[in-house]
Design an enzyme around this catalytic site. Sequence first.
Site, PDB file in Angstrom:
ATOM      1  N   HIS A   9     -15.225  70.133 -30.883  1.00  0.00           N
ATOM      2  CA  HIS A   9     -15.847  68.812 -30.747  1.00  0.00           C
ATOM      3  C   HIS A   9     -14.895  67.810 -31.365  1.00  0.00           C
ATOM      4  CE1 HIS A   9     -18.391  65.440 -30.623  1.00  0.00           C
ATOM      5  NE2 HIS A   9     -18.502  65.358 -31.924  1.00  0.00           N
ATOM      6  N   ASP A  34     -23.154  65.661 -29.720  1.00  0.00           N
ATOM      7  CA  ASP A  34     -23.312  65.096 -31.061  1.00  0.00           C
ATOM      8  C   ASP A  34     -24.012  63.744 -31.035  1.00  0.00           C
ATOM      9  OD1 ASP A  34     -23.029  65.121 -33.779  1.00  0.00           O
ATOM     10  OD2 ASP A  34     -20.954  64.425 -33.803  1.00  0.00           O
TER      11      ASP A  34
END
Length: 912
Positions: free
Chosen positions: A14, A126
């Site tokens: 990420h 996220d």
Amino acid sequence: MPKKKCVHIISHTHWDREWYLPYEKHHVLLIKLMDKLLDTLDSDPEYKSFHLDGQTIILDDYLQIRPEMREKLQSFVRERRIHVGPWYILQDEFLTSSEANIRNLQYGVKDAAQWGNVSKIGYFPDSFGNIGQAPQILSQAGINHAVFGRGVKPTGFNNTVSETDDYESPYSEMQWRSPDGSSVLGILFANWYCNGNEVPTDETGARKYWDQHIISLEKYAATPHLLMLNGCDHQPIQTDLPEAIRTAERLYPNIEFIHSNFNDYIGKVSTSVPEDLKVIDGELRSQQTDGWGTLVNTASARVYMKQMNQRCQTLLEKVAEPLSAFAYLQGEDYNHHLLSYAWKTLMQNHPHDSICGCSVDEVHREMVTRFEKSKHVSEMIIDESLNSISKQIDTTSFEKWSENALPFTVYNTTGWDRTGAVSITLDVRRDYFSSGVNKKELKEFPLGDRLLIDAEGNEFNCKVEDLGIAFDYDLPEEKFRQPYMARRVHLTFEAERVPALGFKTFAWVRTVSQQEISKNDVSLITDENQMENDYLKVKIAKNGSLTVTDKTNGRTFEELCVYEDTGDIGNEYMYKQPNGEQVITTKDLQGKVTITEDTPFQATFQIVHEWEIPACASDLLDIEQRELVWFTGRKSTRVEEKIPFTIKTLVTLERNSKGINVKTSFDNQAKDHRLRVLFPTDIKTDTHYVDSIFEVVKRFNKPTEEWTNPDHSQHQQAFVDVSNDDEGLTVANLGLSEYEIIRDGRNTIAITLLRSVGELGDWGYFPTPEAQCLGEHSVSFRIYPHSGKEEVSKAYQDAYQYQVPWSIKQTGIHDGDLPPVHSFIQWESSNLAFSSMKVADKSGDVMIRWFNMADEDGSLIVETPETYNNAYESNVIEEIKEPLHADRKQSVHVPVRKHEIVTIGFTKGNSE
Ligand SMILES: [Zn+2]
């Protein structure tokens, strides 16, 4: 018979482009990661594939340093060993505009397709909560699945929960449905996106790891297909994953382990989910939690960033694009490349750690530059478009009024006719350097008795300021720069009924004889500290608060615009008031009132509050921060010492306006606090309405039972509205993204104007002195009382228009194809809101987008432009073309579902 369990291990990282490190430091780490990834894919065929975080910008960032790797990268994307897209960046969905959310998808899909393949997964690993219209946006783009990390709390298979479980899903899999009815298969990362991180290769480690992990995997999964995400924030590649998988296979012969990818995993899940999957409606905002982990107060971290974003975004999508599209309809080229550059530069500020204001100071300093870069490109495009359109307007009718008539055009790039105060700087005379400048003559050039008129000769009141002489220059396209000195004036007046997506031309002309003074030439100030127009009466109370009467229904709102200040010992993510602290307000303070403007078309009062607030939090906060005391458990309070905090409020009422403009400025020298402005509504209702992404969303005033955070702040875009069938109060804002409906029995709207905190928060201690936001600030909002249900969509239109600046251009006397008053696109619908007008990159078609604000079906009638008269219904990525047939009047009629996002394309008609 139970199916065999299958663990899908998906490798990913990420990648927050900037966050607890400045951009370039993360960038350096990204180059290392990508080099390693390409090496691994090259050397190990067992290392099947890698998911590149759903954002194509990573590829650009890598190639910026390693341009020679383009082909290698491209071949891995084509072979589906690197999965890219569908986004350009991983945005914060709530803090970027509706159009920005769509452009992020448009550019992401386009770029990924150029790389060779688009990963068709709505990827929100996220996101700090998810917007309600995401399923509709994704479905329109042909994406039928979404994965996300936050917003819904699954209860676990056998977990029985209270009555609030209506809003939750027993599984990580669910049907996620938009208010228009579109839905996608949604999958929550119930064990987060790091749940398959660093898988051991040795048997002892592996057994311990898998025994634990399989339990948590099965806890939420609705199918035998279990999702393990092998990666985390900025996680380097686990190069020995194939070996770790072989170990797992040996230890657990009854379980299948696959080095998988999202397509394969979702393919399997889709065909095996139970039929009774829960349908989750709309926004996913973690309302079924204690409220401490929502990260919602990123909406008020570094408010200045949000304000800059609002200005740049609006300039690009609501001014530069429509003006370019107007010019395009008049035969000019459309600046696809520059607009794409402006959008991408702006969107580099839209990742969740960037626009949220929850990074270290260096990050946000760089963002300021990006905002400016994007803005400068927009401004150039705007200027060029205004030039080219203005030249085509027939202004000869002004000649008959006087010599030296000074025509100029007011452009309205919003979707509705517009009335409001505008200002223009006019050159009354220019002396170009090339033909000689006579400064004395310029200075003494008589302005004469002049009047402001429209093309039909109607006169308007206007305020004139003589600016004297000024230097300026033209940049002709085919010649060297042309400097000149000008004699300048500044005019302010109220432009009435400028057509939607169009313009109206005015001129400042010499009067031949003394004209009769216009009938409207009366002040709006009707009493001491009171102003009034046909719709509203505004009275300023002793404490500087506003008493506003809606004359259309007689309803009076009291104590509007009281300021409130509290301590904040939280961080960039979350607000935390010190335990037991009393709120302080300006309620018992004197407001010093003066008149700063009194013209026939508007009046302004200035209110000054000489206030004092605590200087900062006690030293204990510093200790608590350094010792990583979680913000909810902090004991620090604010110090006794107070420092001056002077608030200047300008309250403006225009003659023909139903709203009141407020501009508040202050010099903040206090730390660790939050400043809000309050609007008690005293309206009886349990719900309120908020502008979100392609949605005016209804939210509850009270949080759920499990919510223990005393604060219930929420995200907003253009406005928040408390109303019932009979009465309402809408407060619109420019870049103020956080509000709360206070549970004080009065349904008070609170808008956050400033939040000052000293640390980033999250997984460690990262000081952020600049998040204290010391210095001068200026914030703007607009108060709009209304009569409830009947009038509410007017209030929302007004709030959308408030976002958009007028565009004005002086021009000469000339012939032209365009009349002095014109609308490029005419449309009708009571509940639709205009969103954008632009030209499609691929097709060259003119694309216009609206959305239905209402919870009921409606319709749209659009008159097709003269040359672009073949209309079709498209989707959010400008792909599908469903032809629409025009009636005899060249109008198309489009039925619109409740809450639908509608995009209509107009293509050039073939001659018959
Ligand atoms: Zn992130």
